[in-house]
Design an enzyme around this catalytic site. Sequence first.
Site, PDB file in Angstrom:
ATOM      1  N   CYS A   1      -8.577  -2.384   7.907  1.00 21.15           N
ATOM      2  CA  CYS A   1      -9.896  -2.013   8.429  1.00 21.15           C
ATOM      3  C   CYS A   1     -10.990  -2.893   7.850  1.00 21.15           C
ATOM      4  O   CYS A   1     -12.018  -3.113   8.481  1.00 21.15           O
ATOM      5  CB  CYS A   1     -10.186  -0.547   8.131  1.00 21.15           C
ATOM      6  SG  CYS A   1     -10.857  -0.214   6.488  1.00 21.15           S
TER       7      CYS A   1
ATOM      8  N   CYS B   1       0.833  -1.203   0.000  1.00 26.00           N
ATOM      9  CA  CYS B   1       0.000   0.000   0.000  1.00 26.00           C
ATOM     10  C   CYS B   1       0.868   1.253   0.000  1.00 26.00           C
ATOM     11  O   CYS B   1       0.608   2.209  -0.742  1.00 26.00           O
ATOM     12  CB  CYS B   1      -0.931  -0.005   1.207  1.00 26.00           C
ATOM     13  SG  CYS B   1      -2.121   1.359   1.214  1.00 26.00           S
TER      14      CYS B   1
END
Length: 409
Positions: free
Chosen positions: A241, A139
């Site tokens: 998340c 990421c």
Amino acid sequence: MLLRCPLKSLLRPPRRSYATSVLQKLNPHPHIPEPFAYPQSQPEINDDIYVAMSSGVDSSVTAALLSKMHKNVCGVYMANWSQSAKCTEGEWSDVQRVCDHLQIPCERVNFEKEYWADVFTPMLEMYENGFTPNPDLGCNTYIKFGKMIEHLAARYDVNSKNWWLATGHYARVEKASANKYNLLRAYDGNKDQSYYLANIPGKVLPRILLPLGHYTKPQVRKMAAEFGLHTASKADSQGLCFVSPDHTKFRHFLDEFLPPKPGNIITEDGKVWGKHQGIWHATIGQRSGVSMPQGNPKYSGVWFVSEKRIATNEIVIVKGGQNEKLFSKLLEVSNWAWINCDPQEDLEELTLQFRSLQDPVEVSSISVGEKSVTIELKDPQRAMAPGQNAVLYKGNKVLGAGVLMKTFH
């Protein structure tokens, strides 16, 4: 679609406040000797600064610090998962609330497609093939300091105005010379995140601001409270998340995307002791969870995963947490990339990290190939799992990083 952030409309002068003295030189610790005090880039008063915000306390304080010193600051939230996901909407709401409090604009960008193609799918493929990757690394490399940088560069390719990307990472960027920038460890060794940034392209460092690299976590939380940020007491993120709290183990989340691939759990003598539903269910060095016959001295005790055999789809376990088969001192690292390092000059007194926040491991020797390196460590290390990031340091400076592919006993 990247929305235009109305920075030019923010013509108010910089507000003198608690953060003014902090950010005059972006160094709140001038008394700290080298290697913690060093030259670094400083934005000009009219530069545009974009703060990557995740809804946590670190990025919130980063936005607060910079907005008190610079008039053209904008928060940016990168939605990398489903736009309708509960976590995405909750994070975006928190980012908006922080930006409203700081009186700065914010925008939301959608990198869901890029995240899936460049980070999530490769992660699944690595797990399926027996590796243990970390999606945070991908990421940072491909989204936060990849696609985001590309979008900002495209926005500014028609004018000469200077721009920056700031994040709440605990690491530091050193301006070593006019054209050379180094990535350094954070001041707070307990929060240092240089390990997670070691794979970002060195060419982006001149555009990066990491103001939290000089602070400890308690200092950041204290500043958040003094800035009146509602994220001051928000708990740190403990993972991805979008992984539901219903999944008590990450492998259960992977099971939703990877079809079962049953195989044997064996000891080194070839005896089968159990079955696994996918080789990604095991991590090198972890307890096996296999029930062994405690009445047999040969097999009694606690057993640990020592090897994943891809060709035969087998997981090998060994007896004892300090079994020599769990230790290695020679490793092969692929996809290697240097960060502003001269391999002909800088390869002495090196250390290695194959996990974040571990004690640096002394390097005995290194052999450099075109896209790979072979590293021998001074002392054997436990549970170096293929797929982990291997980061090379010289003191506090990151020299380069790559993917650990293989270890040798």
